[in-house]
Scaffold this active site. Structure first.
Site, PDB file in Angstrom:
ATOM      1  N   LYS A  53       0.844  -1.202   0.000  1.00  0.00           N
ATOM      2  CA  LYS A  53       0.000   0.000   0.000  1.00  0.00           C
ATOM      3  C   LYS A  53       0.882   1.256   0.000  1.00  0.00           C
ATOM      4  O   LYS A  53       0.613   2.219  -0.714  1.00  0.00           O
ATOM      5  CB  LYS A  53      -0.934  -0.011   1.221  1.00  0.00           C
ATOM      6  N   GLN A  97      -4.627  -1.639   9.546  1.00  0.00           N
ATOM      7  CA  GLN A  97      -4.526  -2.973   8.951  1.00  0.00           C
ATOM      8  C   GLN A  97      -5.068  -4.025   9.919  1.00  0.00           C
ATOM      9  O   GLN A  97      -4.692  -4.069  11.081  1.00  0.00           O
ATOM     10  CB  GLN A  97      -3.054  -3.262   8.611  1.00  0.00           C
ATOM     11  N   ASP A 120     -11.298   2.671   4.004  1.00  0.00           N
ATOM     12  CA  ASP A 120     -11.711   1.263   3.887  1.00  0.00           C
ATOM     13  C   ASP A 120     -13.238   1.138   3.841  1.00  0.00           C
ATOM     14  O   ASP A 120     -13.771   0.058   3.600  1.00  0.00           O
ATOM     15  CB  ASP A 120     -11.192   0.450   5.090  1.00  0.00           C
TER      16      ASP A 120
END
Ligand code: NAD
Length: 291
Positions: A53, A97, A120
């Site tokens: 990422k 994460q 997200d």
């Protein structure tokens, strides 16, 4: 013979468009979009995802930050960092994460993320916007699936779609995106009886169960678009999908491979979410759709 959807190529095109838009935003606002990723602990798979990422964000010209915290970090310390990120002007979007170490409650963490920076799309506010069909930040993997369908010329409008899996991050948002695009949607899951009877109705079949080889030709209607979200690490160390590719491919209209299908799309759509978050934050309108 099915059309094989090349996720790497579609993702490359999405990232190219983001790099161009980033250059334009930098000119307009004097700074690029800023993405932060928070990693707690030393899970090796998570470390690889986070590095990917970071690299992808740098490649399109974003400001990129990674906060690596030790596994013993307390929930309170993590929440304090999120509070800082919520206030940081140069950060337009961030994610934590998953999975988190067991002593940290993931729901408390997700709820601490400012919805306007929730790239997200997991906060209750963003999930609610999706449910209501309002503009907002959508989970990346399901958005990636929609892009892949578009690239293959598959319009969900009026089609029968079946999603296998009902998680908050893939299955449920996937079903809502397809619903929003005009499909008639069925969600199948681990309690579904006679899975093959349900999936055989699908013109569009999205499989996100995390069960290697779950779906074979007996589950698929001839000509269907088959999208395999599953990523399962085999005993040989190789990545395997939820769909038995070699058996289903001769029957499907189009199909994604694993690897090289949905996987590359997720990061590309994360970058796009961050770009959109910056545009919404920067727009003069006080009626920002994600505020
Ligand atoms: P999850 O474990 O949270 O959910 C799995 C879902 O599948 C559940 O809703 C369960 O009811 C259903 N399911 C399990 N076994 C089933 C069966 N035999 N029949 C029907 N339904 C069944 O997983 P998740 O986070 O939604 O991820 C699903 C898969 O997608 C995993 O393999 C994951 O690694 C992968 N994934 C890939 C990406 C990517 O970028 N490629 C992103 C996210 C998830």
């Amino acid at each position: 013979m099915a059309q094989i959807i090349d996720g790497k190529e579609v993702a490359r095109r999405v990232r190219e468009g983001i790099a161009e838009e980033t250059a334009r935003l930098r000119e307009q606002y004097g700074r690029p979009p800023g993405l932060a990723v928070v990693l707690v602990g030393d899970d090796p798979a998570s470390a690889v995802y986070v590095r990917n990422k970071e690299r992808a964000a740098q490649e399109v010209g974003f400001h990129s930050e990674v906060h690596r915290l030790p596994a013993e970090t307390t929930q309170q310390a993590l929440l304090q960092l999120l509070e800082q990120l919520n206030r940081a002007d140069e950060i337009d979007g961030y994610l934590v994460q998953l999975p988190l170490p067991r002593h940290i409650d993931p729901q408390a963490v997700v709820r601490a993320i400012s919805p306007e920076k929730d790239v997200d799309g997991l906060t209750p506010v963003q999930a609610g916007r999706l449910l209501l069909g309002e503009p907002g930040l959508r989970p990346c993997t399901p958005q990636g699936v929609m892009e892949l369908l578009r690239s293959a010329g598959v319009d969900p409008d009026g089609k029968e779609a079946v999603v296998v899996g009902r998680s908050a991050i893939v299955g449920k948002p996937m079903a809502h995106l397809l619903l929003g695009a005009g499909a008639t949607v069925t969600i199948a899951h681990s309690h579904t009886r006679k899975l093959e009877e349900v999936t055989r109705r699908a013109d569009i079949l999205v499989v996100a169960a995390g069960r290697a080889g779950l779906v074979g030709p007996e589950h698929v209607k001839p000509g269907a678009a088959v999208i395999d979200v599953g990523t399962n690490r085999g005993e040989d160390g190789k990545l395997k999908g939820d769909v038995r590719f070699s058996e289903v491919e001769p029957l499907a209209g189009c199909i994604t491979p694993v690897p090289g299908g949905v996987g590359p799309m997720t990061i590309a759509l994360l970058l796009r979410n961050c770009l959109e978050a910056m545009q919404w934050r920067s727009s003069a309108s006080s009626k920002s759709p994600v505020s």
